[in-house]
Write a protein that holds these residues in place. Structure first.
Motif, PDB file in Angstrom:
ATOM      1  N   GLY A   1      17.142 -47.076  -5.605  1.00  0.00           N
ATOM      2  CA  GLY A   1      16.087 -46.368  -4.881  1.00  0.00           C
ATOM      3  C   GLY A   1      16.533 -45.239  -3.988  1.00  0.00           C
ATOM      4  O   GLY A   1      15.765 -44.772  -3.147  1.00  0.00           O
ATOM      5  N   ASN A   2      17.771 -44.771  -4.139  1.00  0.00           N
ATOM      6  CA  ASN A   2      18.225 -43.689  -3.262  1.00  0.00           C
ATOM      7  C   ASN A   2      17.676 -42.339  -3.739  1.00  0.00           C
ATOM      8  O   ASN A   2      16.943 -42.262  -4.720  1.00  0.00           O
ATOM      9  N   ALA A   3      18.050 -41.282  -3.038  1.00  0.00           N
ATOM     10  CA  ALA A   3      17.461 -39.970  -3.317  1.00  0.00           C
ATOM     11  C   ALA A   3      17.925 -39.362  -4.638  1.00  0.00           C
ATOM     12  O   ALA A   3      17.272 -38.477  -5.179  1.00  0.00           O
TER      13      ALA A   3
ATOM     14  N   ARG B   1      22.126 -30.383  -8.156  1.00  0.00           N
ATOM     15  CA  ARG B   1      21.369 -31.092  -9.188  1.00  0.00           C
ATOM     16  C   ARG B   1      20.778 -32.369  -8.598  1.00  0.00           C
ATOM     17  O   ARG B   1      21.055 -32.731  -7.457  1.00  0.00           O
ATOM     18  N   PHE B   2      19.991 -33.078  -9.420  1.00  0.00           N
ATOM     19  CA  PHE B   2      19.498 -34.386  -9.009  1.00  0.00           C
ATOM     20  C   PHE B   2      19.201 -35.216 -10.253  1.00  0.00           C
ATOM     21  O   PHE B   2      19.127 -34.689 -11.368  1.00  0.00           O
ATOM     22  N   ILE B   3      19.058 -36.519 -10.046  1.00  0.00           N
ATOM     23  CA  ILE B   3      18.739 -37.441 -11.132  1.00  0.00           C
ATOM     24  C   ILE B   3      17.704 -38.445 -10.640  1.00  0.00           C
ATOM     25  O   ILE B   3      17.461 -38.570  -9.439  1.00  0.00           O
ATOM     26  N   ASN B   4      17.115 -39.163 -11.581  1.00  0.00           N
ATOM     27  CA  ASN B   4      16.393 -40.393 -11.266  1.00  0.00           C
ATOM     28  C   ASN B   4      17.458 -41.489 -11.298  1.00  0.00           C
ATOM     29  O   ASN B   4      17.903 -41.901 -12.373  1.00  0.00           O
ATOM     30  N   PRO B   5      17.930 -41.964 -10.149  1.00  0.00           N
ATOM     31  CA  PRO B   5      19.138 -42.797 -10.142  1.00  0.00           C
ATOM     32  C   PRO B   5      19.007 -44.107 -10.895  1.00  0.00           C
ATOM     33  O   PRO B   5      19.918 -44.495 -11.633  1.00  0.00           O
TER      34      PRO B   5
ATOM     35  N   LEU C   1      10.324 -37.123  -8.792  1.00  0.00           N
ATOM     36  CA  LEU C   1      10.566 -38.035  -9.902  1.00  0.00           C
ATOM     37  C   LEU C   1       9.285 -38.104 -10.729  1.00  0.00           C
ATOM     38  O   LEU C   1       8.355 -38.843 -10.389  1.00  0.00           O
ATOM     39  N   GLY C   2       9.212 -37.286 -11.757  1.00  0.00           N
ATOM     40  CA  GLY C   2       8.004 -37.229 -12.565  1.00  0.00           C
ATOM     41  C   GLY C   2       6.847 -36.663 -11.763  1.00  0.00           C
ATOM     42  O   GLY C   2       6.955 -35.588 -11.168  1.00  0.00           O
ATOM     43  N   ASP C   3       5.731 -37.421 -11.709  1.00  0.00           N
ATOM     44  CA  ASP C   3       4.557 -36.931 -11.001  1.00  0.00           C
ATOM     45  C   ASP C   3       4.459 -37.470  -9.577  1.00  0.00           C
ATOM     46  O   ASP C   3       3.415 -37.392  -8.946  1.00  0.00           O
TER      47      ASP C   3
ATOM     48  N   GLY D   1      27.735 -42.381  -3.277  1.00  0.00           N
ATOM     49  CA  GLY D   1      28.117 -43.171  -4.437  1.00  0.00           C
ATOM     50  C   GLY D   1      27.530 -42.666  -5.744  1.00  0.00           C
ATOM     51  O   GLY D   1      28.150 -42.798  -6.803  1.00  0.00           O
ATOM     52  N   ILE D   2      26.334 -42.085  -5.687  1.00  0.00           N
ATOM     53  CA  ILE D   2      25.741 -41.515  -6.898  1.00  0.00           C
ATOM     54  C   ILE D   2      26.471 -40.236  -7.288  1.00  0.00           C
ATOM     55  O   ILE D   2      26.904 -40.058  -8.426  1.00  0.00           O
ATOM     56  N   THR D   3      26.644 -39.326  -6.329  1.00  0.00           N
ATOM     57  CA  THR D   3      27.328 -38.058  -6.605  1.00  0.00           C
ATOM     58  C   THR D   3      28.753 -38.271  -7.103  1.00  0.00           C
ATOM     59  O   THR D   3      29.198 -37.622  -8.056  1.00  0.00           O
TER      60      THR D   3
END
Length: 422
Positions: A53-55, A206-210, A312-314, A391-393
């Motif tokens: 649930g992070n950014a 950039r970004f992702i849906n983690p 994240l989507g809509d 941790g995601i990056t």
């Protein structure tokens, strides 16, 4: 088994990774690239800790040490307030107080600079590791941030990040940006309210849906022959003469040639017996998602309020808070309320009362702001964690470099500052 790198190093055939978050799964994937059979064990499931649930920001340009001089400005009264972006419970344990004392000692300009210089080499390679995963068939998307705005009420507030960017540049890390007015920011991103009077536009992020990304990374590990075992609560790691034995709480055990501990905020529970003395403390973040009339095209950051927003989507994911409590403590609705009230005047047409997916996850924080990556006191037991907010990056590049360490017996220079035994 075969030797590699030197006559004394034995390449493991079978490796267990404890932890199915971004760091653990990336390590498993890159070990597979080197021909290693992997088993990933998690006490709950894929992305069940800090990953879901992070950014979801992929922002190596902003990946900086968490202990910084600005943290010391909060003061005791501020951090004890339930609505503070940085919260410490008044009943803090001796262990937490010890962590915070060391954290404060590292929140100086000099120590921040040293830690920042340690992060620069791994930050530079972070996005390349995502690209490598994509080229090799991991189907999860990374999204270019068409706009990435750090938004403020006033120009005076903005000087904090401008100063930090200057220090980031001085440490040798590049990040492209431009300072713009509130009107310019609203033209780029209509979802910003009239309260915004100044902003910084960041480029090249950039970004992702983690949660989605980590699940697809897990799917790739399984498709390549890996095994993922959920509901496996690892209670002990036993270093034996011929290998390393994983023992679970239900009494089951299995032997491997090597083990990677990638258990996030719980890293210290297993790592301490292997000489890892650095405390890993949960710095818990909260998030939820809301519908909007106009979902932003890219991430929006409100640094003064420490709120991170990601499309994240809509829907818009709204995340924030640094709560120093036990990793598995229950979600505290007061933290959600604090984020809502801080974000409400800054976003236009966001239905903050129609929020869903309320979540809390424990970021694994270290007192010096640097992760723990590499061999422990046992050459067959490795640590991979303590990345704080990054941790995601930094998960994929961590996995890539640690896989190199495990299979060659040589520590890449980028990992030298992150010695788990420091």
């Amino acid at each position: 088994m075969v030797a590699a790198g030197s006559s004394t190093h034995i390449v493991p055939d079978r490796v267990a990774i404890v932890g199915a978050g971004m760091v653990g799964l990336a390590t498993a994937w890159f070990l597979q690239e080197r021909g290693i059979e992997v088993t990933v064990l998690d006490r709950q499931g894929v992305a069940a800790g800090a990953s879901w649930g992070n950014a979801g920001w992929l922002t190596p340009g902003l990946a900086t040490p968490l202990p910084e001089p600005a943290v010391l400005k909060y003061g005791v009264r501020a951090v004890l307030s339930p609505s503070s972006p940085v919260y410490v419970p008044p009943t803090a344990s001796p262990r937490l107080l010890s962590f915070l004392t060391r954290f404060a000692r590292n929140s100086t300009a000099g120590r921040w600079k040293t830690a920042m210089e340690s992060l620069v080499p791994i930050n530079r390679q972070a996005l390349g590791a995502f690209d490598l995963l994509a080229k090799a068939g991991v189907e999860a998307e990374t999204y270019e941030a068409k706009s990435f705005l750090a938004a403020y009420r006033t120009e005076a507030e903005r000087t904090v990040l401008l100063d930090e960017i200057e220090h980031i540049h001085a440490a040798g890390q590049g990040i492209e940006f431009e300072a713009i007015t509130g009107d310019d920011a609203r033209e780029i991103e209509p979802s910003l309210s009239d309260e915004i009077g100044a902003a910084i536009r960041l480029h090249g992020q950039r970004f992702i849906n983690p949660g989605e990304y980590v699940q697809m990374l897990a799917d790739s590990v399984v498709a390549r022959g890996g095994r993922i075992v959920t509901d496996a609560n690892v209670s002990d790691i036993v270093d034996e003469i011929r290998g390393v034995r994983i023992v679970t709480a239900d009494g089951e055990s299995e032997a491997y040639d090597a083990v990677v501990m990638a258990t996030g905020a719980w890293l210290g529970d297993l790592a301490r017996r292997f000489g890892v003395r650095t405390v890993v403390q949960a710095g818990r973040g909260y998030s939820f998602s809301v519908p909007m009339a106009h979902v932003p095209a890219g991430p929006v950051y409100f640094p003064a309020q420490r709120i991170a927003c990601t499309p994240l989507g809509d829907r818009l994911r709204v995340a924030g808070m640094m709560e120093f409590r036990k990793a598995d403590a229950a979600l505290d609705p007061r933290r959600i309320d604090a984020i809502v009230e801080a974000a409400r005047p800054l976003l236009r047409d966001a239905d903050l009362d129609a929020r869903t997916d309320e979540w809390v996850g424990p970021r694994p924080c270290t007192p010096d702001g640097l992760p723990l990556i590499g061999a422990t006191a046992s050459p067959r037991v490795f640590a991979a964690g303590g990345h704080g907010m990054w941790g995601i990056t930094l998960g994929p590049i961590t996995g890539q470099l640690l896989a190199e360490t495990i299979t060659t017996g040589t520590t890449p220079t980028e990992l030298a500052p992150f010695n788990p035994l420091r």
